[in-house]
Design a protein around this motif. Structure first.
Motif, PDB file in Angstrom:
ATOM      1  N   GLU A 153       1.035 -27.678-103.831  1.00 37.34           N
ATOM      2  CA  GLU A 153       2.319 -27.048-104.113  1.00 37.34           C
ATOM      3  C   GLU A 153       2.661 -26.026-103.036  1.00 37.34           C
ATOM      4  O   GLU A 153       1.783 -25.460-102.377  1.00 37.34           O
ATOM      5  CB  GLU A 153       2.293 -26.383-105.496  1.00 37.34           C
ATOM      6  CG  GLU A 153       2.019 -27.322-106.649  1.00 37.34           C
ATOM      7  CD  GLU A 153       3.173 -28.272-106.916  1.00 37.34           C
ATOM      8  OE1 GLU A 153       4.246 -28.058-106.335  1.00 37.34           O
ATOM      9  OE2 GLU A 153       2.990 -29.215-107.705  1.00 37.34           O
ATOM     10  N   LEU A 195       8.447 -22.392-113.614  1.00 38.39           N
ATOM     11  CA  LEU A 195       7.797 -23.416-112.793  1.00 38.39           C
ATOM     12  C   LEU A 195       8.297 -24.810-113.141  1.00 38.39           C
ATOM     13  O   LEU A 195       8.492 -25.651-112.255  1.00 38.39           O
ATOM     14  CB  LEU A 195       6.276 -23.328-112.976  1.00 38.39           C
ATOM     15  CG  LEU A 195       5.594 -22.075-112.422  1.00 38.39           C
ATOM     16  CD1 LEU A 195       4.108 -22.107-112.737  1.00 38.39           C
ATOM     17  CD2 LEU A 195       5.813 -21.949-110.921  1.00 38.39           C
ATOM     18  N   VAL A 214      -2.038 -24.053-110.292  1.00 43.26           N
ATOM     19  CA  VAL A 214      -1.192 -25.172-109.884  1.00 43.26           C
ATOM     20  C   VAL A 214      -1.979 -26.061-108.926  1.00 43.26           C
ATOM     21  O   VAL A 214      -3.092 -25.715-108.506  1.00 43.26           O
ATOM     22  CB  VAL A 214       0.112 -24.675-109.206  1.00 43.26           C
ATOM     23  CG1 VAL A 214       0.957 -23.877-110.180  1.00 43.26           C
ATOM     24  CG2 VAL A 214      -0.210 -23.841-107.974  1.00 43.26           C
ATOM     25  N   VAL A 250       6.119 -21.150-105.541  1.00 40.76           N
ATOM     26  CA  VAL A 250       5.386 -20.625-106.698  1.00 40.76           C
ATOM     27  C   VAL A 250       5.595 -19.114-106.830  1.00 40.76           C
ATOM     28  O   VAL A 250       5.873 -18.596-107.921  1.00 40.76           O
ATOM     29  CB  VAL A 250       3.885 -20.959-106.563  1.00 40.76           C
ATOM     30  CG1 VAL A 250       3.089 -20.298-107.688  1.00 40.76           C
ATOM     31  CG2 VAL A 250       3.667 -22.467-106.586  1.00 40.76           C
ATOM     32  N   ILE A 296       7.406 -27.643-110.578  1.00 40.24           N
ATOM     33  CA  ILE A 296       6.009 -27.295-110.289  1.00 40.24           C
ATOM     34  C   ILE A 296       5.231 -27.361-111.596  1.00 40.24           C
ATOM     35  O   ILE A 296       5.587 -26.685-112.574  1.00 40.24           O
ATOM     36  CB  ILE A 296       5.907 -25.892-109.667  1.00 40.24           C
ATOM     37  CG1 ILE A 296       6.750 -25.815-108.393  1.00 40.24           C
ATOM     38  CG2 ILE A 296       4.464 -25.537-109.375  1.00 40.24           C
ATOM     39  CD1 ILE A 296       6.842 -24.422-107.812  1.00 40.24           C
TER      40      ILE A 296
END
Length: 366
Positions: free
Chosen positions: A212, A283, A208, A217, A288
């Protein structure tokens, strides 16, 4: 007539003198054979009972431990013990009957020294000629004794990888991934990896952006793993909860989170695919985005180029046209925001380097 009578008398006397020796020799040979047969029968029966007892004890142990019953198949154990019992019975029969035959020949008065010498020479010759065969057989025996792999196991034998179909004393038969059958000589197997014993590990990297929220996550990945572990048929395939091991690597643009799960042997690849699918959905639901380092670096380079272009346009400096490459001896097109288009290398107003005359017209040639 007298000669015939004398011959018959001598024969009768010879038989009378030697019948005791013959009777004793015959009884000795019969006793040797009886002892050999009885000993062979007793040893074979003892080996059979031992194999049966081993099978019963292993079945009882597997029934008391469900995990062990999954790790080691009962049918595989039975085949292994039967193969070992067959080898032991054959060896015992060869040793006992061979020894009885040598004792019988010695009882008959045959000199065994030349016979043993000839057998030794023949054994050496056969050993040199069939050394690969001997190596293969010994390798097969140790594979069975050490339980390196069994029927139904998926193994990596170096030259070939596949599922074991049959184990012989000389060769092992494998079924490859594309359906082909491999015959691997046991003596040629230098190392073997058993992919069906114990457990397997499914691992994947979640990449990622570096900006983030790591807690978000981790929560998304954990939720996806927990949902997968309670959904059939993955609840039987996963033998341990999905673990978020932490950051595997961090760069200026991205960070990689390592995820791991313990699975049933041979099921790591399907688990990785399903877990990757669920993590991606989790996600996305939280906003995300999964990225990769190369694409992020390319996007960052593009942003920098666009930003530089905007600064050049705002300052009024000449800006190169996209894709223009300046080579030695060539003319490069530029844009001057204050004066408009022009061509470098030639005065403004006339192509080819001719200056403009009065009133903006071309200057006359001399």
């Amino acid at each position: 007539m007298n000669d015939a009578h004398e011959t018959a008398t001598n024969a009768a006397g010879w038989i009378e003198e030697n019948w005791g020796i013959w009777l004793a020799t015959g009884l000795r040979i019969a006793l040797i054979l009886v002892i050999a047969v009885v000993l062979r029968s007793v040893i074979r029966r003892a080996i059979t009972r031992l194999i049966t007892r081993m099978n019963r004890s292993s079945e009882a142990e597997a029934s008391g431990n469900a995990l062990r019953g999954l790790l080691v198949n009962a049918e595989r154990r039975r085949q292994r013990t039967e193969a070992i019992g067959s080898v032991l019975r054959s060896v015992s029969t060869f040793v006992i009957m061979g020894t009885a035959a040598l004792i019988t020949l010695s009882t008959l008065g045959i000199d065994l020294a030349p016979l043993l010498a000839s057998a030794g020479v023949a054994g050496v010759a056969i050993g040199f000629g069939a050394r690969n065969l001997v190596t293969d057989v010994l390798g097969g025996v140790f594979v069975l004794l050490e339980d390196q792999y069994g029927v139904g196991d998926r193994i990596d034998a170096g030259e070939a990888t596949g599922t074991v179909l049959e184990i012989g004393l000389r060769v092992t038969k494998l079924r490859g991934d594309d359906g082909e059958i491999w015959y691997v000589r046991n003596g040629e197997i230098k190392r073997v990896g058993n992919l069906s014993q114990g457990w397997a590990t499914a691992s994947l990297d979640v990449e990622v952006r570096s900006g983030e929220d790591l807690d978000e996550v981790r929560a998304a990945i954990a939720a996806a793993g927990e949902e997968m572990s309670t959904t059939a048929p993955w609840d039987e395939v996963l033998w341990a909860p999905v673990e978020v091991l932490g950051l595997n690597s961090v760069t200026l643009d991205t960070m990689v989170v390592r995820v791991s799960a313990r699975t049933m042997p041979g099921k790591s690849i399907p688990v990785e695919r399903e877990l990757r699918w669920r993590v991606k959905k989790a996600l996305d639901a939280r906003g995300i985005r999964m990225v990769d380092g190369e694409s992020v670096a390319a996007l960052r380079k593009l942003d920098e180029d666009l930003e530089q272009l905007g600064r050049d346009l705002g300052s009024g400096r000449p800006v190169k046209e996209p894709g223009a490459v300046k080579a030695p001896g060539t003319v490069t097109n530029t844009v001057d925001m204050a004066k408009g288009p022009s061509r470098t290398g030639a005065p403004a107003g006339e192509p080819g380097g001719r200056a403009a005359g009065p009133g903006g017209g071309p200057r006359p040639s001399p």
